[in-house]
Motif scaffolding. Structure first.
Motif, PDB file in Angstrom:
ATOM      1  N   GLU A 228      32.917  41.722  46.256  1.00 12.95           N
ATOM      2  CA  GLU A 228      32.841  41.173  44.899  1.00 12.95           C
ATOM      3  C   GLU A 228      33.968  40.174  44.659  1.00 12.95           C
ATOM      4  O   GLU A 228      35.140  40.471  44.935  1.00 12.95           O
ATOM      5  CB  GLU A 228      32.932  42.303  43.877  1.00 12.95           C
ATOM      6  CG  GLU A 228      32.796  41.825  42.447  1.00 12.95           C
ATOM      7  CD  GLU A 228      32.710  42.967  41.464  1.00 12.95           C
ATOM      8  OE1 GLU A 228      33.032  42.748  40.291  1.00 12.95           O
ATOM      9  OE2 GLU A 228      32.328  44.077  41.879  1.00 12.95           O
ATOM     10  N   PRO A 229      33.664  38.989  44.152  1.00  9.46           N
ATOM     11  CA  PRO A 229      34.711  37.996  43.853  1.00  9.46           C
ATOM     12  C   PRO A 229      35.755  38.555  42.893  1.00  9.46           C
ATOM     13  O   PRO A 229      35.427  39.293  41.957  1.00  9.46           O
ATOM     14  CB  PRO A 229      33.928  36.847  43.215  1.00  9.46           C
ATOM     15  CG  PRO A 229      32.541  36.990  43.760  1.00  9.46           C
ATOM     16  CD  PRO A 229      32.317  38.472  43.894  1.00  9.46           C
ATOM     17  N   ARG A 230      37.013  38.208  43.122  1.00  6.53           N
ATOM     18  CA  ARG A 230      38.112  38.761  42.336  1.00  6.53           C
ATOM     19  C   ARG A 230      38.624  37.784  41.283  1.00  6.53           C
ATOM     20  O   ARG A 230      39.712  37.971  40.731  1.00  6.53           O
ATOM     21  CB  ARG A 230      39.247  39.197  43.253  1.00  6.53           C
ATOM     22  CG  ARG A 230      38.799  39.996  44.472  1.00  6.53           C
ATOM     23  CD  ARG A 230      39.880  40.882  44.985  1.00  6.53           C
ATOM     24  NE  ARG A 230      40.074  42.031  44.129  1.00  6.53           N
ATOM     25  CZ  ARG A 230      39.285  43.106  44.108  1.00  6.53           C
ATOM     26  NH1 ARG A 230      38.229  43.175  44.890  1.00  6.53           N
ATOM     27  NH2 ARG A 230      39.540  44.106  43.291  1.00  6.53           N
ATOM     28  N   ASP A 231      37.858  36.734  41.007  1.00 14.11           N
ATOM     29  CA  ASP A 231      38.261  35.777  39.974  1.00 14.11           C
ATOM     30  C   ASP A 231      38.318  36.475  38.617  1.00 14.11           C
ATOM     31  O   ASP A 231      37.598  37.437  38.371  1.00 14.11           O
ATOM     32  CB  ASP A 231      37.274  34.617  39.906  1.00 14.11           C
ATOM     33  CG  ASP A 231      36.991  34.020  41.287  1.00 14.11           C
ATOM     34  OD1 ASP A 231      36.444  34.745  42.128  1.00 14.11           O
ATOM     35  OD2 ASP A 231      37.327  32.854  41.518  1.00 14.11           O
ATOM     36  N   GLU A 232      39.155  35.981  37.730  1.00 11.75           N
ATOM     37  CA  GLU A 232      39.287  36.541  36.388  1.00 11.75           C
ATOM     38  C   GLU A 232      38.903  35.470  35.364  1.00 11.75           C
ATOM     39  O   GLU A 232      39.757  34.683  34.930  1.00 11.75           O
ATOM     40  CB  GLU A 232      40.709  37.040  36.152  1.00 11.75           C
ATOM     41  CG  GLU A 232      41.090  38.200  37.069  1.00 11.75           C
ATOM     42  CD  GLU A 232      42.457  38.774  36.747  1.00 11.75           C
ATOM     43  OE1 GLU A 232      43.075  38.309  35.759  1.00 11.75           O
ATOM     44  OE2 GLU A 232      42.905  39.665  37.470  1.00 11.75           O
ATOM     45  N   PRO A 233      37.621  35.394  34.967  1.00 17.51           N
ATOM     46  CA  PRO A 233      37.170  34.370  34.010  1.00 17.51           C
ATOM     47  C   PRO A 233      37.813  34.563  32.645  1.00 17.51           C
ATOM     48  O   PRO A 233      38.158  35.683  32.254  1.00 17.51           O
ATOM     49  CB  PRO A 233      35.660  34.583  33.946  1.00 17.51           C
ATOM     50  CG  PRO A 233      35.445  35.984  34.419  1.00 17.51           C
ATOM     51  CD  PRO A 233      36.526  36.271  35.406  1.00 17.51           C
TER      52      PRO A 233
ATOM     53  N   PRO B 143      27.071  37.336  46.531  1.00 18.11           N
ATOM     54  CA  PRO B 143      28.109  38.363  46.681  1.00 18.11           C
ATOM     55  C   PRO B 143      28.054  39.430  45.596  1.00 18.11           C
ATOM     56  O   PRO B 143      28.242  40.620  45.882  1.00 18.11           O
ATOM     57  CB  PRO B 143      29.416  37.564  46.616  1.00 18.11           C
ATOM     58  CG  PRO B 143      29.049  36.195  47.048  1.00 18.11           C
ATOM     59  CD  PRO B 143      27.657  35.985  46.529  1.00 18.11           C
ATOM     60  N   TYR B 144      27.794  39.014  44.351  1.00 19.44           N
ATOM     61  CA  TYR B 144      27.699  39.988  43.272  1.00 19.44           C
ATOM     62  C   TYR B 144      26.523  40.934  43.495  1.00 19.44           C
ATOM     63  O   TYR B 144      26.622  42.141  43.251  1.00 19.44           O
ATOM     64  CB  TYR B 144      27.569  39.291  41.920  1.00 19.44           C
ATOM     65  CG  TYR B 144      28.891  38.908  41.307  1.00 19.44           C
ATOM     66  CD1 TYR B 144      29.718  39.870  40.742  1.00 19.44           C
ATOM     67  CD2 TYR B 144      29.316  37.587  41.291  1.00 19.44           C
ATOM     68  CE1 TYR B 144      30.944  39.517  40.184  1.00 19.44           C
ATOM     69  CE2 TYR B 144      30.543  37.231  40.735  1.00 19.44           C
ATOM     70  CZ  TYR B 144      31.348  38.204  40.191  1.00 19.44           C
ATOM     71  OH  TYR B 144      32.564  37.867  39.643  1.00 19.44           O
ATOM     72  N   LEU B 145      25.397  40.394  43.943  1.00 21.95           N
ATOM     73  CA  LEU B 145      24.221  41.234  44.189  1.00 21.95           C
ATOM     74  C   LEU B 145      24.509  42.264  45.269  1.00 21.95           C
ATOM     75  O   LEU B 145      24.221  43.458  45.095  1.00 21.95           O
ATOM     76  CB  LEU B 145      23.032  40.354  44.606  1.00 21.95           C
ATOM     77  CG  LEU B 145      21.758  41.098  45.023  1.00 21.95           C
ATOM     78  CD1 LEU B 145      21.211  41.915  43.862  1.00 21.95           C
ATOM     79  CD2 LEU B 145      20.708  40.114  45.539  1.00 21.95           C
ATOM     80  N   ILE B 146      25.088  41.825  46.372  1.00 23.38           N
ATOM     81  CA  ILE B 146      25.394  42.744  47.474  1.00 23.38           C
ATOM     82  C   ILE B 146      26.390  43.811  47.024  1.00 23.38           C
ATOM     83  O   ILE B 146      26.213  45.012  47.292  1.00 23.38           O
ATOM     84  CB  ILE B 146      25.940  41.967  48.689  1.00 23.38           C
ATOM     85  CG1 ILE B 146      24.863  41.037  49.246  1.00 23.38           C
ATOM     86  CG2 ILE B 146      26.418  42.931  49.772  1.00 23.38           C
ATOM     87  CD1 ILE B 146      25.378  40.106  50.333  1.00 23.38           C
ATOM     88  N   ALA B 147      27.440  43.378  46.317  1.00 23.37           N
ATOM     89  CA  ALA B 147      28.468  44.323  45.867  1.00 23.37           C
ATOM     90  C   ALA B 147      27.891  45.354  44.901  1.00 23.37           C
ATOM     91  O   ALA B 147      28.184  46.555  45.014  1.00 23.37           O
ATOM     92  CB  ALA B 147      29.613  43.564  45.207  1.00 23.37           C
ATOM     93  N   ASP B 148      27.058  44.919  43.973  1.00 26.37           N
ATOM     94  CA  ASP B 148      26.490  45.849  42.986  1.00 26.37           C
ATOM     95  C   ASP B 148      25.525  46.834  43.642  1.00 26.37           C
ATOM     96  O   ASP B 148      25.501  48.018  43.290  1.00 26.37           O
ATOM     97  CB  ASP B 148      25.782  45.076  41.877  1.00 26.37           C
ATOM     98  CG  ASP B 148      26.750  44.249  41.042  1.00 26.37           C
ATOM     99  OD1 ASP B 148      27.963  44.537  41.080  1.00 26.37           O
ATOM    100  OD2 ASP B 148      26.296  43.301  40.372  1.00 26.37           O
ATOM    101  N   LEU B 149      24.732  46.354  44.596  1.00 28.70           N
ATOM    102  CA  LEU B 149      23.809  47.261  45.293  1.00 28.70           C
ATOM    103  C   LEU B 149      24.571  48.272  46.147  1.00 28.70           C
ATOM    104  O   LEU B 149      24.203  49.458  46.200  1.00 28.70           O
ATOM    105  CB  LEU B 149      22.844  46.450  46.165  1.00 28.70           C
ATOM    106  CG  LEU B 149      21.786  45.631  45.408  1.00 28.70           C
ATOM    107  CD1 LEU B 149      20.956  44.804  46.395  1.00 28.70           C
ATOM    108  CD2 LEU B 149      20.875  46.532  44.580  1.00 28.70           C
ATOM    109  N   LEU B 150      25.629  47.820  46.807  1.00 29.62           N
ATOM    110  CA  LEU B 150      26.444  48.742  47.606  1.00 29.62           C
ATOM    111  C   LEU B 150      27.122  49.786  46.716  1.00 29.62           C
ATOM    112  O   LEU B 150      27.204  50.966  47.081  1.00 29.62           O
ATOM    113  CB  LEU B 150      27.492  47.969  48.409  1.00 29.62           C
ATOM    114  CG  LEU B 150      26.984  47.185  49.610  1.00 29.62           C
ATOM    115  CD1 LEU B 150      28.135  46.411  50.266  1.00 29.62           C
ATOM    116  CD2 LEU B 150      26.323  48.096  50.639  1.00 29.62           C
TER     117      LEU B 150
END
Length: 212
Positions: free
Chosen positions: A25-30, A46-53
């Protein structure tokens, strides 16, 4: 030498998968909700993969803890049941959180961050998010603390790991973007040691036999 049980495999795999998800998951802070949606849309894969994992990881946590609690006998049994129930409730809350994150990704892909920002803020700060946070703190985090102490009392974990559940709780709420990474590393050690010890001795403490 006995083999690791299915609950132990699930408990070791769960924090490992969750840790991988944290690194993906990207670590940027919007700065605001609109910027967050723009970031998610730009890095949707990346968000999709991280959330599914993460979803898979917390499902494994629930499965593993349910099986583990049933194997604790005598010493630590009550604490294991209490901590296990709390942890499973927290894991289910994290499952719902993963689904909210997937829904946020769907909103981001609509393509108008400014227009969708109020919806994103409502999902992030609304009642559902508050309940999830409550269940995370008083379920998963505190539940793991109680469960690890119960495993130590049942002589399934060495004494030096008795504070590990509390360390995981502190790590999860530490003021750093790597708080979850620290927590999952602690849990990998806890359940890794548990799985290793189970190969040398049965997981459940012996049940006394009646004298006849």
């Amino acid at each position: 030498m006995s083999k690791p049980t299915l609950p132990q495999i699930a408990l070791v795999a769960a924090p490992v998968i969750a840790l991988v998800a944290e690194f993906i998951e990207p670590r940027d802070e919007p700065a605001d909700a609109a910027a967050e949606l723009a970031l998610i849309a730009g890095k949707s894969t990346p968000y999709l993969i991280a959330d599914l994992l993460s979803y898979v990881a917390f499902a494994l946590f629930a499965v593993g803890v349910i099986g583990l609690v049933g194997m604790v006998r005598e010493r630590g049994r009550l604490a294991a049941r209490i901590g296990g129930t709390m942890t499973v409730i927290g894991a289910l809350a994290m499952l719902s959180h993963s689904m909210v994150l997937l829904a946020t990704r769907d909103i981001a892909l609509i393509g108008d961050p400014a227009a969708m920002a109020p919806a994103n803020e409502a999902m992030s700060d609304g009642l559902a998010a508050t309940l999830q946070l409550f269940m995370l703190l008083f379920g998963f985090d505190l539940g793991l603390t109680v469960l690890v102490v119960a495993l130590w009392r049942a002589r399934l974990l060495p004494g030096w790991l008795a504070p590990a559940g509390f360390l995981a709780l502190v790590a999860d709420f530490s003021p750093t973007s790597y708080n979850a990474v620290i927590m999952y590393v602690v849990l990998i050690v806890v359940f890794g040691v548990l799985a290793a010890r189970s190969r040398r001795a049965p997981l459940a403490s012996p049940v006394p036999q009646p004298v006849g």
